[in-house]
Write a protein that holds these residues in place. Structure first.
Motif, short mmCIF file in Angstrom:
data_model
loop_
_atom_site.label_atom_id
_atom_site.label_comp_id
_atom_site.label_asym_id
_atom_site.label_seq_id
_atom_site.Cartn_x
_atom_site.Cartn_y
_atom_site.Cartn_z
N PHE A 186 13.05 -9.90 4.73
CA PHE A 186 12.31 -9.80 5.99
C PHE A 186 11.83 -8.38 6.22
CE2 PHE A 186 15.39 -13.19 6.12
CZ PHE A 186 14.66 -14.26 6.59
N ASP A 187 11.59 -7.67 5.12
CA ASP A 187 11.08 -6.31 5.21
C ASP A 187 9.61 -6.33 5.61
OD1 ASP A 187 13.57 -5.49 4.37
OD2 ASP A 187 12.99 -5.50 2.25
N THR A 188 9.14 -5.17 5.99
CA THR A 188 7.73 -5.05 6.35
C THR A 188 6.86 -5.23 5.11
OG1 THR A 188 8.31 -3.50 8.11
CG2 THR A 188 6.00 -3.56 7.40
N PRO A 189 5.95 -6.19 5.09
CA PRO A 189 5.13 -6.41 3.89
C PRO A 189 4.16 -5.27 3.66
CG PRO A 189 4.35 -7.77 5.71
CD PRO A 189 5.62 -7.11 6.19
N MET A 190 3.65 -5.21 2.44
CA MET A 190 2.67 -4.18 2.11
C MET A 190 1.37 -4.40 2.87
SD MET A 190 3.07 -3.43 -1.98
CE MET A 190 2.52 -5.08 -2.42
N THR A 191 0.72 -3.32 3.15
CA THR A 191 -0.58 -3.41 3.81
C THR A 191 -1.65 -3.83 2.80
OG1 THR A 191 -1.07 -1.07 3.41
CG2 THR A 191 0.11 -1.63 5.44
N ASP A 192 -2.83 -4.18 3.32
CA ASP A 192 -3.92 -4.57 2.43
C ASP A 192 -4.34 -3.42 1.52
OD1 ASP A 192 -3.84 -6.98 3.70
OD2 ASP A 192 -5.56 -6.59 5.01
N GLU A 193 -4.29 -2.20 2.05
CA GLU A 193 -4.67 -1.04 1.24
C GLU A 193 -3.67 -0.81 0.11
OE1 GLU A 193 -4.54 -1.13 4.47
OE2 GLU A 193 -6.68 -0.98 5.01
N VAL A 202 -11.02 -3.07 -12.02
CA VAL A 202 -12.24 -3.85 -11.77
C VAL A 202 -12.15 -4.54 -10.41
CG1 VAL A 202 -13.63 -5.79 -12.57
CG2 VAL A 202 -12.66 -4.19 -14.22
N THR A 203 -10.98 -5.11 -10.10
CA THR A 203 -10.80 -5.75 -8.79
C THR A 203 -10.97 -4.74 -7.67
OG1 THR A 203 -9.25 -7.32 -9.79
CG2 THR A 203 -9.22 -7.11 -7.39
N LYS A 204 -10.42 -3.56 -7.86
CA LYS A 204 -10.53 -2.52 -6.84
C LYS A 204 -11.99 -2.10 -6.65
CE LYS A 204 -7.40 0.52 -7.19
NZ LYS A 204 -6.60 1.70 -7.64
N PHE A 205 -12.70 -1.97 -7.76
CA PHE A 205 -14.11 -1.56 -7.67
C PHE A 205 -14.94 -2.61 -6.95
CE2 PHE A 205 -18.39 -1.80 -9.47
CZ PHE A 205 -18.87 -0.54 -9.14
N LEU A 206 -14.74 -3.89 -7.31
CA LEU A 206 -15.52 -4.95 -6.68
C LEU A 206 -15.17 -5.09 -5.20
CD1 LEU A 206 -15.37 -7.69 -9.47
CD2 LEU A 206 -17.27 -6.15 -8.92
#
Length: 231
Positions: A186-193, A202-206
């Motif tokens: 139940f930890d704080t999930p990662m942010t979208d960033e 490639v995913t990051k670039f797109l």
């Protein structure tokens, strides 16, 4: 209370008697109202625990599917590695010992078919399935993968989760089994960033260039100097 009052009763006597009757019925209704609230809370807790059991089963099924895919891929990799090592040894023997020249394309099936047949015979009649099952258990129990980590759950399920784990571990202790490891966090999930930062380049670039106007195949590319369609 008013209807059953004696004819010579005063008005104050009737009011007092009516209030006493109201208090009596209120005290009689109180335990039932409290019991209804407790019953509702108990039902809600059971529903949450049932949902947690379903999530646990779904996680285990997902973990087994992924681990099985990994085990099958490893088995194919081992097979291919053995085949190419055998092919390399045969190539050296033909060229250096027998001096009959390298393996030709026409001779290649005579090396590949026996290996493929042996692989399928082991799968159909041998112990390959048992070995894959042992590999799946090894992957799930001892290896570090993202799917082996506790799954992230919303905070409102934490109380029910702790209660369920306590109950299950108590039952396991009665039969002499070790307690179950935590399968949820139940930890704080990662942010979208943070998730984007861990993705493929490639995913990051797109993702970062979603507003970029990519040229389509039916569009003409223009010369940046003359602003006319390039030939």
């Amino acid at each position: 209370g008013l209807c059953n009052a004696p004819p010579n009763a005063s008005f104050g006597h009737v009011i007092v008697r009516g209030s006493l009757m109201g208090q009596y019925f209120s005290s009689f209704r109180g335990p039932y109202a409290q019991t209804a609230v407790e019953a509702r809370e108990s039902v809600e807790a059971l529903i949450l625990k049932e949902r947690l059991v379903q999530l646990r089963a779904a996680k285990y099924q997902r973990d087994v599917q992924i681990a099985t895919k990994i085990a099958q891929t490893r088995d194919v990799v081992h097979f291919m590695a053995g085949f190419y090592v055998t092919l390399a040894v045969a190539q050296v023997v033909k060229m250096r010992v027998l001096r009959t020249g390298p393996i030709t394309i026409g001779q290649f099936p005579f090396y590949l078919v026996p290996f493929t047949l042996t692989y399928n015979l082991d799968l159909a009649y041998g112990t390959k399935i048992e070995r894959l099952n042992r590999e799946v258990k090894e992957i799930i129990r001892n290896e570090k993968h993202w799917f082996n980590e506790p799954m992230s759950l919303p905070p409102y399920l934490e109380v029910s989760y702790r209660q369920l784990q306590t109950e299950m571990n108590a039952k396991l202790a009665l039969v002499g089994r070790p307690p179950e490891r935590d399968w949820a966090s139940f930890d704080t999930p990662m942010t979208d960033e943070e998730v984007l930062d861990l993705s493929y380049p490639v995913t990051k670039f797109l993702q970062q260039n979603q507003g970029f106007n990519w040229p389509h195949s039916n569009q003409q590319l223009c010369d940046p100097i003359c602003d006319e369609p390039a030939v």
